[in-house]
Design a protein around this motif. Structure first.
Motif, mmCIF file in Angstrom:
data_model
loop_
_atom_site.group_PDB
_atom_site.id
_atom_site.type_symbol
_atom_site.label_atom_id
_atom_site.label_comp_id
_atom_site.label_asym_id
_atom_site.label_seq_id
_atom_site.Cartn_x
_atom_site.Cartn_y
_atom_site.Cartn_z
ATOM 1 N N ALA A 113 0.783 -1.245 0.000
ATOM 2 C CA ALA A 113 0.000 0.000 0.000
ATOM 3 C C ALA A 113 0.811 1.290 0.000
ATOM 4 O O ALA A 113 0.504 2.227 0.744
ATOM 5 C CB ALA A 113 -0.963 -0.011 1.195
ATOM 6 N N PHE A 116 1.789 6.157 -3.361
ATOM 7 C CA PHE A 116 1.902 6.659 -4.726
ATOM 8 C C PHE A 116 1.634 5.598 -5.784
ATOM 9 O O PHE A 116 1.819 5.830 -6.972
ATOM 10 C CB PHE A 116 3.320 7.219 -4.947
ATOM 11 C CG PHE A 116 4.388 6.281 -4.439
ATOM 12 C CD1 PHE A 116 4.746 5.162 -5.152
ATOM 13 C CD2 PHE A 116 5.012 6.523 -3.224
ATOM 14 C CE1 PHE A 116 5.712 4.291 -4.692
ATOM 15 C CE2 PHE A 116 5.976 5.662 -2.746
ATOM 16 C CZ PHE A 116 6.331 4.536 -3.486
ATOM 17 N N CYS A 117 1.258 4.388 -5.362
ATOM 18 C CA CYS A 117 1.229 3.268 -6.301
ATOM 19 C C CYS A 117 -0.178 2.715 -6.481
ATOM 20 O O CYS A 117 -0.857 2.370 -5.509
ATOM 21 C CB CYS A 117 2.161 2.186 -5.783
ATOM 22 S SG CYS A 117 2.043 0.657 -6.699
ATOM 23 N N SER A 119 -0.975 -0.124 -7.729
ATOM 24 C CA SER A 119 -1.062 -1.579 -7.496
ATOM 25 C C SER A 119 -1.432 -1.935 -6.067
ATOM 26 O O SER A 119 -2.036 -2.967 -5.814
ATOM 27 C CB SER A 119 0.276 -2.248 -7.798
ATOM 28 O OG SER A 119 0.653 -1.999 -9.091
ATOM 29 N N GLY A 120 -0.984 -1.089 -5.128
ATOM 30 C CA GLY A 120 -1.200 -1.422 -3.727
ATOM 31 C C GLY A 120 -2.613 -1.139 -3.241
ATOM 32 O O GLY A 120 -3.011 -1.572 -2.164
ATOM 33 N N ILE A 156 4.028 -4.930 -10.866
ATOM 34 C CA ILE A 156 3.079 -5.109 -9.766
ATOM 35 C C ILE A 156 3.627 -6.139 -8.760
ATOM 36 O O ILE A 156 4.073 -7.220 -9.148
ATOM 37 C CB ILE A 156 1.718 -5.590 -10.298
ATOM 38 C CG1 ILE A 156 1.134 -4.541 -11.253
ATOM 39 C CG2 ILE A 156 0.761 -5.867 -9.138
ATOM 40 C CD1 ILE A 156 -0.163 -4.980 -11.921
ATOM 41 N N GLY A 157 3.548 -5.777 -7.478
ATOM 42 C CA GLY A 157 3.931 -6.718 -6.428
ATOM 43 C C GLY A 157 5.287 -6.439 -5.817
ATOM 44 O O GLY A 157 6.092 -5.685 -6.361
ATOM 45 N N GLU A 158 5.515 -7.031 -4.664
ATOM 46 C CA GLU A 158 6.805 -6.943 -3.971
ATOM 47 C C GLU A 158 7.552 -8.253 -4.275
ATOM 48 O O GLU A 158 7.196 -9.323 -3.761
ATOM 49 C CB GLU A 158 6.557 -6.779 -2.464
ATOM 50 C CG GLU A 158 7.762 -7.036 -1.583
ATOM 51 C CD GLU A 158 9.011 -6.257 -1.946
ATOM 52 O OE1 GLU A 158 8.962 -5.018 -1.950
ATOM 53 O OE2 GLU A 158 10.047 -6.895 -2.229
ATOM 54 N N SER A 191 10.662 -2.864 -1.837
ATOM 55 C CA SER A 191 10.245 -1.714 -1.030
ATOM 56 C C SER A 191 11.014 -1.698 0.293
ATOM 57 O O SER A 191 10.867 -0.775 1.080
ATOM 58 C CB SER A 191 8.740 -1.785 -0.763
ATOM 59 O OG SER A 191 8.427 -2.983 -0.066
ATOM 60 N N ARG A 345 4.488 5.207 -9.480
ATOM 61 C CA ARG A 345 5.751 4.496 -9.342
ATOM 62 C C ARG A 345 5.553 3.184 -8.615
ATOM 63 O O ARG A 345 4.652 3.041 -7.815
ATOM 64 C CB ARG A 345 6.710 5.390 -8.511
ATOM 65 C CG ARG A 345 8.128 4.930 -8.483
ATOM 66 C CD ARG A 345 8.831 5.309 -9.784
ATOM 67 N NE ARG A 345 10.192 4.844 -9.768
ATOM 68 C CZ ARG A 345 10.551 3.694 -10.261
ATOM 69 N NH1 ARG A 345 9.685 2.897 -10.787
ATOM 70 N NH2 ARG A 345 11.822 3.332 -10.244
ATOM 71 N N SER A 346 6.414 2.272 -8.887
ATOM 72 C CA SER A 346 6.406 1.008 -8.175
ATOM 73 C C SER A 346 7.755 0.781 -7.547
ATOM 74 O O SER A 346 8.689 1.488 -7.786
ATOM 75 C CB SER A 346 6.085 -0.103 -9.139
ATOM 76 O OG SER A 346 6.362 -1.334 -8.556
ATOM 77 N N THR A 347 7.886 -0.304 -6.755
ATOM 78 C CA THR A 347 9.210 -0.677 -6.243
ATOM 79 C C THR A 347 10.060 -1.116 -7.389
ATOM 80 O O THR A 347 9.634 -1.715 -8.305
ATOM 81 C CB THR A 347 9.089 -1.852 -5.284
ATOM 82 O OG1 THR A 347 8.212 -2.797 -5.810
ATOM 83 C CG2 THR A 347 8.624 -1.391 -3.948
HETATM 84 S S1 SF4 Z 1 5.630 -2.430 -2.826
HETATM 85 FE FE1 SF4 Z 1 5.721 -1.825 -5.009
HETATM 86 S S2 SF4 Z 1 3.889 -2.740 -5.942
HETATM 87 FE FE2 SF4 Z 1 3.601 -2.787 -3.710
HETATM 88 S S3 SF4 Z 1 2.431 -0.924 -3.235
HETATM 89 FE FE3 SF4 Z 1 4.618 -0.435 -2.969
HETATM 90 S S4 SF4 Z 1 5.252 0.379 -4.960
HETATM 91 FE FE4 SF4 Z 1 3.309 -0.687 -5.298
#
Ligand code: SF4
Length: 347
Positions: A113, A116-117, A119-120, A156-158, A191, A345-347
């Motif tokens: 979560a 800024f993302c 996907s979360g 998408i995803g960690e 992350s 943005r994502s990780t």
């Molecule tokens: S860990 Fe990555 S995919 Fe998951 S919410 Fe954070 S930025 Fe989005």
């Protein structure tokens, strides 16, 4: 029936040997499916008829359903793929001079979560199988008929939350008799999951690690990355340092500049102090759209920020945001497909 893309060369060799087939059968299969991109055992002409029948009886080639494809004016292409259970994931192809990077998803949804993302926001659904990770690569390179030189696990995803399948997928990417990627061409982005970084280091895959930092002080970071409460900066940086020393690798820190939030001189000084003293680099990127009050950093602030890093001897890259016109950041295409909203943005 087994999904063939879930098998490393070692696993496939064992499977074939257990049925009294020679060990080179698995190497032949890897050559056909990953080098010549064949999706039919019957057409593997240098494999005996009996072995082809054995393979057909035991394995299948899975398919990803192409749900949507968007192309940016800068060449970035974003794919939305449907999985066999109806879930959807994204992959992004980013061409940049001689580098052709593919950003892959590792989970359906995400539990972390980050503010800024996109996907979360809908929470975590499930981990992707190694096959679903590999198949994103195979499907994109087939669709674009284009080479991919670099793989980043930043979709998408960690990734470190799905370590067994991530490790297996990386082993398949690295396999010299198959896809044959170099260790320097693969980067896993996290992350900041401390136990995951330790386990990832223990797997000794030799690939690169990047950490989404986005702030150098706990209070600020926790506001946008709730994971920071569980794994605060001091402990995170200590484990990243261990990784860097143990793997003899430079670690990349991702830092999205957000106007008035993390882009001051004080923030730059805190960042310099935090990552000083080991082999680390910073990847600075200006956020590409506004989301819940976040705005891109103005040019003057970026100049001051980078000057401060330089003064402190911190090596950084200032990257352009890519694919802004197609929602190329993590989770945006999926979100747009389901309901119109944004992230950056994502990780
Ligand atoms: S860990 Fe990555 S995919 Fe998951 S919410 Fe954070 S930025 Fe989005």
């Amino acid at each position: 029936m087994e999904d063939i893309y879930n098998y490393t060369l070692e696993e496939l060799t064992k499977f074939c040997q257990a049925a009294d087939y020679p060990r080179f059968l698995a190497q032949q299969v890897f050559n056909w499916i990953y080098r010549r991109r064949l999706e039919d055992f019957i057409l593997m002409t240098n494999v005996s008829k009996d072995a082809r029948k054995f393979l057909e009886d035991n394995f299948f080639f899975p398919r990803l359903k192409s749900l949507k494809k968007e192309e940016s004016s800068d060449g970035t292409v974003k794919f939305l793929f449907g999985l066999s259970d109806g879930a959807a994931i994204e992959s992004v192809y980013i061409p940049e001079r001689e580098r052709f990077t593919l950003c892959l998803s590792t989970q359906v949804g995400c539990k972390y979560a980050c503010k800024f993302c996109a996907s979360g926001r809908d929470g975590f659904q499930r981990n992707l199988a190694a096959s679903e990770i590999i198949n994103q690569y195979l499907s994109v390179s087939k669709d674009l008929n284009s080479k991919v030189t670099n793989i980043v696990f930043m979709g998408i995803g960690e990734p470190l939350d799905n370590l067994p399948n991530l490790i297996k997928a990386i082993q398949i990417f690295l396999e010299p008799k198959g896809l044959g990627f170099g260790k320097n061409k693969i980067c896993v982005s996290t992350s900041g999951i401390i136990p995951g970084i330790r386990e990832f280091a223990a797997a000794s895959l030799g690939v690169k690690l990047s950490v989404s930092l986005h702030a150098a002080e706990d209070g600020t970071r926790t506001k946008i990355m709730p994971v920071n409460k569980k794994y605060p900066l001091k402990e995170l940086i200590a484990v990243v340092k261990e990784f860097s020393l143990g793997q003899k690798r430079s670690v990349m820190f991702e830092y999205a500049l957000i106007k008035g939030f993390n882009d001051s001189l004080r923030d730059a000084a805190a960042l310099g102090k935090l990552i000083k003293g080991f082999d680390a680099k910073v990847n600075l990127i200006n956020c590409n759209s506004s989301f819940e009050g976040f705005e891109p950093s103005p040019d003057e602030a970026i100049v001051e920020f980078t000057q401060e890093l330089k003064k402190r001897g911190i090596f950084y890259f200032l990257r352009k945001s890519r694919g802004g016109d197609i929602n190329a950041a993590c989770g945006q295409l999926k979100a747009k497909f389901e309901k119109p909203n944004q992230g950056f943005r994502s990780t």
